[in-house]
Design an enzyme around this catalytic site. Structure first.
Site, short mmCIF file in Angstrom:
data_model
loop_
_atom_site.label_atom_id
_atom_site.label_comp_id
_atom_site.label_asym_id
_atom_site.label_seq_id
_atom_site.Cartn_x
_atom_site.Cartn_y
_atom_site.Cartn_z
N ASP A 358 -1.59 76.20 61.26
CA ASP A 358 -0.44 75.39 60.87
C ASP A 358 -0.84 74.32 59.85
O ASP A 358 -0.26 74.23 58.76
CB ASP A 358 0.15 74.70 62.10
CG ASP A 358 1.38 75.41 62.64
OD1 ASP A 358 2.04 76.13 61.88
OD2 ASP A 358 1.67 75.25 63.83
N HIS A 359 -1.80 73.50 60.21
CA HIS A 359 -2.16 72.39 59.34
C HIS A 359 -2.74 72.89 58.02
O HIS A 359 -2.38 72.40 56.94
CB HIS A 359 -3.15 71.47 60.06
CG HIS A 359 -2.52 70.61 61.11
ND1 HIS A 359 -1.96 69.37 60.83
CD2 HIS A 359 -2.33 70.81 62.44
CE1 HIS A 359 -1.49 68.84 61.95
NE2 HIS A 359 -1.69 69.70 62.93
#
Length: 477
Positions: A358-359
Site C-alpha cells: 500500500d505505502h
C-alpha cells in the site's frame, strides 16, 4: 539495477538525476525476509526526486535540489497508521473478522473492516450477523477448502483470498498478468498543448504542486497515501466520497493530512462533479478497474471533458487478468501473491513488517503524477498513469534482484555509490521517535508520522491537519 534506479526508470525519469539522491541506511528498519526496506526507500526516493525535479522547473533553479531518503523516516511513515494517536488513543487497524484463518486444506485471508464487506462475508459463509463471533466463523471455515471460500466470498462481493506460494501465484493467470505488466503504466491520451505551470513564488518553501488542484476519489490505503503526499507538496486536494460509504474515522485521520474532505453522490450530483472537474488538474481514483466508467470517469472520458488532465488510477490486482474486476487490499494481496508464505513458517503464514505494498505503491503513484506534470510541461498531452498492488508485489518478490533482507554491511561516511545514488551508513533504527510529530486538530490532539519525502528547500510537514470526514464543502477554494 538498484531498487531506486528501477523505480525511477519506471516513472520515466532521467537516470542522470540519480546522483542527486542520498540514502541513509539504518540497520533494523523494516526487517523482513524479502527486501522490504529497499523497496520502501526506492518508492519514497523516486517520489522525492520527481518532486524535486518538478520544483526545480517551476522555481527556475539551475539544478535539481538534493534528495535525502532516510530509512528511519521511511520505516516510520510506512507504518503511519500504527503510530497514529488521537487524544492518546491508538486506532484499531483491523476488525475482528479481518484476519488469516485455517481452512480444511490451508489458509484463507478475509477483510471485513467496512460494514458492507462484513455483511457480504457472513452472508457468503451462511453465518447469521447476530451470531457472527470469530469462533463461529472459524468453525465454518475449518470445514471448507481455502479456494472454495475464496470463490464463494468473492462471488458475493466480499473479500477473501486463499494462501498461495510464490510458485502457485506465478502459475495463476492473475499472477502472470500482474508480472507481465509495467510497474507503472504511463500513457499519453491526446495532443493537448504543453501545460504552462506558473512559477513558484514562495521563497521560503519549495512546494512543487502549489496551485494545482487534485480530485481524490480514493479509499484505503495506497491512494490516500499518494494524495496525502501531493497535499504535502502544495496541491489543493479535495477528497470526495459517496455519502452512503463513510470512511473509517481512524483511517481518515491517518491519511487526511493536508486535504479537505467532502461527500458527493455521483449518481445525483453530476453537475457538482462536473464543476469540480472543470477546475481540476489531476484526478486520482482507487476503485476497481471500470467501476467508475458508468459515471463517465474513465481516463479517456475525463480527458475529453477536461483536456490536459492527469488521471492516476490505482487497483489491487491490475486491469488485466481474471481478477481485474475484483476488490482487494494490501493484506489480501500479500496472501495471494506468496508474500505471506515467504514471510511465514510451515505452521502459519506471515506478513510484511508494514503494509508496504500500500505505502510503496502510494508513493510511486504520487511520483508518477509529478512526473506526468513535468512531461506535460515539455510535451503536452493529457496523461494517465496506472499502478496495482499486485504489480508492486511482483517487483518485491521476483524482480528486486537483491538478497532478501540485505541492508549492506559497509561502514563509514559513504558506504556505496550505486547507479549514481550515494548511500551512507546511519545509526541503527531504534524506533519511530525522531520522525513523529504532534498537532492539534478538529478531531483531537494527534501524534503522527511525518512524511519521508524530503529534498532541499522542500516542506517539512503538512500545511494543515486532517479534519472530520466529509465536513468540507464540495468546491475548490
Amino acid at each position: 539495477m538498484t531498487h531506486l534506479a528501477s523505480a525511477w526508470s519506471a516513472l520515466g525519469g532521467d537516470p542522470a538525476l540519480l546522483p542527486h539522491v542520498t540514502v541513509v541506511e539504518r540497520e533494523g528498519a523494516l526487517r523482513a525476509r524479502l527486501p522490504v526496506r529497499q523497496l520502501a526507500r526506492a518508492c519514497v526516493g523516486a517520489c522525492a526526486l520527481a518532486a524535486a525535479e518538478l520544483g526545480a522547473r517551476r522555481a527556475g533553479l539551475g539544478a535539481v535540489p538534493a534528495v535525502r531518503v532516510d530509512d528511519g523516516a521511511v520505516a516510520t511513515a510506512f507504518a503511519s497508521e500504527r503510530h497514529l494517536l488521537i487524544d492518546g488513543r491508538a486506532p484499531v487497524s483491523f476488525a475482528p473478522l479481518s484476519r488469516v484463518w485455517p481452512t480444511a486444506d490451508g489458509w484463507v485471508r478475509t477483510h471485513a473492516n467496512y460494514p458492507h464487506h462484513r455483511e457480504r462475508l457472513l452472508r457468503a459463509l451462511g453465518v447469521p450477523a447476530d451470531g457472527a463471533s470469530a469462533d463461529r466463523v472459524a468453525s465454518v471455515l475449518a470445514e471448507r477448502s481455502a479456494h472454495e471460500v475464496e470463490e464463494t466470498v468473492c462471488a458475493a462481493g466480499g473479500l477473501a483470498v486463499a494462501l498461495r506460494t510464490p510458485g502457485q501465484w506465478a502459475a495463476h493467470p492473475q499472477g502472470a498478468a500482474a508480472a507481465a505488466g509495467a510497474m507503472v503504466e504511463r500513457e499519453r491520451l491526446d495532443e493537448t498543448p504543453a501545460r504552462v505551470l506558473p512559477p513558484l513564488t514562495d521563497p521560503a518553501v519549495l512546494r512543487p504542486a502549489a496551485g494545482l488542484r487534485v480530485l481524490d476519489l480514493t479509499r484505503v490505503l495506497a491512494g490516500p497515501v499518494a494524495t496525502r503526499t501531493l497535499a504535502l507538496l502544495g496541491a489543493d486536494v479535495l477528497r470526495l466520497d459517496a455519502p452512503h460509504l463513510p470512511e473509517l474515522a481512524d483511517q481518515h485521520a491517518d491519511t487526511g493530512f493536508g486535504k479537505r474532505s467532502a461527500v458527493l453522490d455521483l449518481a445525483t450530483g453530476r453537475a457538482g462533479f462536473e464543476e469540480l472537474l472543470a477546475g481540476a488538474d489531476v484526478v486520482v481514483t482507487a476503485y476497481r478497474p471500470g467501476a467508475l466508467d458508468r459515471y463517465g470517469l474513465s481516463p479517456e472520458a475525463l480527458a475529453e471533458r477536461r483536456p490536459g488532465l492527469v488521471v492516476a488510477q490505482l487497483s489491487a490486482w491490475g486491469r488485466r487478468g481474471p481478477w481485474g474486476g475484483r476488490r482487494g487490499f494490501d493484506s489480501l494481496v500479500q496472501v495471494a501473491t506468496g508474500v505471506a508464505a515467504t514471510e511465514g513458517t510451515r505452521e502459519r503464514p506471515g506478513a510484511l513488517p508494514a503494509q508496504a505494498l500500500d505505502h510503496g505503491t502510494g508513493y510511486l503513484l504520487a511520483g508518477a503524477v509529478l512526473r506526468a506534470l513535468t512531461e506535460q510541461a515539455h510535451e503536452g498531452g493529457s496523461r494517465v498513469v496506472r499502478l496495482a498492488l499486485a504489480r508492486t508485489a511482483a517487483w518485491l518478490t521476483r524482480e528486486s534482484g537483491c538478497a532478501a533482507g540485505a541492508a549492506g554491511a559497509a561502514t563509514g561516511a559513504v558506504a556505496a555509490v550505486a547507479e549514481g545514488v550515494v548511500t551512507t551508513q546511519g545509526a541503527p533504527y531504534g524506533g519511530p521517535g525522531p520522525w513523529l510529530a504532534e498537532a492539534d486538530s478538529r478531531i483531537g490532539r494527534l501524534r503522527y508520522a511525518r512524511s519521508p519525502v524530503a529534498f532541499a528547500g522542500g516542506p517539512a510537514d503538512w500545511a494543515r491537519p486532517p479534519g472530520p470526514w466529509g465536513a468540507d464543502p464540495a468546491r475548490w477554494l
